[in-house]
Enzyme design. Structure first.
Site, PDB file in Angstrom:
ATOM      1  N   LYS A   1       0.817  -1.222   0.000  1.00  0.00           N
ATOM      2  CA  LYS A   1       0.000   0.000   0.000  1.00  0.00           C
ATOM      3  C   LYS A   1       0.848   1.269   0.000  1.00  0.00           C
ATOM      4  O   LYS A   1       0.310   2.356  -0.068  1.00  0.00           O
ATOM      5  CB  LYS A   1      -0.924   0.010   1.227  1.00  0.00           C
ATOM      6  CG  LYS A   1      -2.159  -0.858   1.032  1.00  0.00           C
ATOM      7  CD  LYS A   1      -3.309  -0.384   1.910  1.00  0.00           C
ATOM      8  CE  LYS A   1      -4.614  -1.018   1.494  1.00  0.00           C
ATOM      9  NZ  LYS A   1      -5.718  -0.637   2.372  1.00  0.00           N
TER      10      LYS A   1
ATOM     11  N   ARG B   1     -18.473   4.593   6.587  1.00  0.00           N
ATOM     12  CA  ARG B   1     -18.810   6.009   6.474  1.00  0.00           C
ATOM     13  C   ARG B   1     -19.977   6.231   5.536  1.00  0.00           C
ATOM     14  O   ARG B   1     -20.832   7.067   5.782  1.00  0.00           O
ATOM     15  CB  ARG B   1     -17.601   6.791   5.922  1.00  0.00           C
ATOM     16  CG  ARG B   1     -16.486   6.932   6.894  1.00  0.00           C
ATOM     17  CD  ARG B   1     -15.237   7.393   6.195  1.00  0.00           C
ATOM     18  NE  ARG B   1     -14.841   6.425   5.179  1.00  0.00           N
ATOM     19  CZ  ARG B   1     -13.704   6.437   4.536  1.00  0.00           C
ATOM     20  NH1 ARG B   1     -12.831   7.393   4.745  1.00  0.00           N
ATOM     21  NH2 ARG B   1     -13.404   5.503   3.649  1.00  0.00           N
TER      22      ARG B   1
HETATM   23  O1  PNS Z   1      -7.528   1.110   6.628  1.00  0.00           O
HETATM   24  P1  PNS Z   1      -7.609   0.105   5.518  1.00  0.00           P
HETATM   25  O2  PNS Z   1      -6.421   0.279   4.573  1.00  0.00           O
HETATM   26  O3  PNS Z   1      -8.918   0.132   4.787  1.00  0.00           O
HETATM   27  O4  PNS Z   1      -7.475  -1.335   6.220  1.00  0.00           O
HETATM   28  C1  PNS Z   1      -7.500  -2.505   5.435  1.00  0.00           C
HETATM   29  C2  PNS Z   1      -7.104  -3.728   6.301  1.00  0.00           C
HETATM   30  C3  PNS Z   1      -5.774  -3.509   6.975  1.00  0.00           C
HETATM   31  C4  PNS Z   1      -8.167  -3.975   7.325  1.00  0.00           C
HETATM   32  C5  PNS Z   1      -7.048  -4.957   5.327  1.00  0.00           C
HETATM   33  O5  PNS Z   1      -6.231  -4.650   4.240  1.00  0.00           O
HETATM   34  C6  PNS Z   1      -6.533  -6.203   6.032  1.00  0.00           C
HETATM   35  O6  PNS Z   1      -7.252  -6.838   6.763  1.00  0.00           O
HETATM   36  N1  PNS Z   1      -5.230  -6.545   5.785  1.00  0.00           N
HETATM   37  C7  PNS Z   1      -4.595  -7.693   6.381  1.00  0.00           C
HETATM   38  C8  PNS Z   1      -4.396  -8.805   5.349  1.00  0.00           C
HETATM   39  C9  PNS Z   1      -5.667  -9.611   5.205  1.00  0.00           C
HETATM   40  O7  PNS Z   1      -6.159 -10.238   6.106  1.00  0.00           O
HETATM   41  N2  PNS Z   1      -6.199  -9.603   3.958  1.00  0.00           N
HETATM   42  C10 PNS Z   1      -7.406 -10.305   3.608  1.00  0.00           C
HETATM   43  C11 PNS Z   1      -8.635  -9.461   3.887  1.00  0.00           C
HETATM   44  S1  PNS Z   1     -10.097 -10.313   3.436  1.00  0.00           S
END
Ligand code: PNS
Length: 173
Positions: A45, A97
């Site tokens: 990211k 949101r």
């Molecule tokens: O603040 P964000 O960027 O919307 O958060 C996204 C987050 C960190 C919650 C998501 O990318 C995540 O859970 N990442 C960890 C890796 C993971 O488990 N990926 C599969 C999600 S289904």
């Protein structure tokens, strides 16, 4: 480890934390005994703030709740559901949101449930005044010299401005 229904994970990039995130933490604190604010270590990211900087900003903003042991801040790598299991958390909280958030959040929640059905996802809505606030827009406003006093705690403003100024200077150098 048995999952604790009273512990919730609030995961995110927090690049950087905004009042919208803090609003969700406060709401989650009313529903759960302990909220773990978990910063995702996802280099794909390309976050602007380092993990340590994001942690420092969160800890500063959440100091009173951390002192009362209602909240802790952590960093995680890998799958969220595996982290939730390691922490023994029974739930994940995410902020919603607007309708535009829904599709992505719904997809993630169902994928997480598919992997670990015992960890429930809970959605909370921030105060209406934060429905249009995001870390991305906040960074853009700071970069262009706009006013951000309503969007982050005052104590964080100098650190965020400093970082964005240094970043702009570095990129223009
Ligand atoms: O603040 P964000 O960027 O919307 O958060 C996204 C987050 C960190 C919650 C998501 O990318 C995540 O859970 N990442 C960890 C890796 C993971 O488990 N990926 C599969 C999600 S289904």
């Amino acid at each position: 480890m048995p999952l604790n229904r009273r512990i919730v994970i609030y995961p995110g990039s927090f690049d950087p934390v905004t009042n919208g995130h803090l609003d969700i933490v406060q709401r989650a604190c009313r529903l759960f005994d302990h909220v773990v604010v978990a910063i995702s270590h996802n280099p794909l990211k390309s976050p602007l703030f380092s993990l340590e900087e994001r942690r420092e900003l969160l800890e500063l903003a959440l100091k009173p709740l951390i002192r009362r042991k209602k909240v802790s801040v952590d960093v995680f790598d890998g799958l969220l559901v595996q982290y939730a299991r390691r922490r023994g958390a029974g739930a994940i909280v995410r902020g919603l949101r607007a309708v535009s958030d829904f599709e992505y959040e719904f997809q993630m929640a169902l994928m997480n449930r598919h992997q670990t059905p015992e960890v429930e996802t809970v959605f909370l809505m921030p105060d209406e005044k934060y429905t249009y606030l995001s870390s991305t827009l906040l960074k853009e406003i700071v970069r262009m010299g706009g006013e951000i006093g309503r969007f982050i705690p005052p104590a964080l403003i100098p650190k965020i401005r400093q970082k964005l100024t240094a970043h702009r200077f570095h990129n223009n150098a």
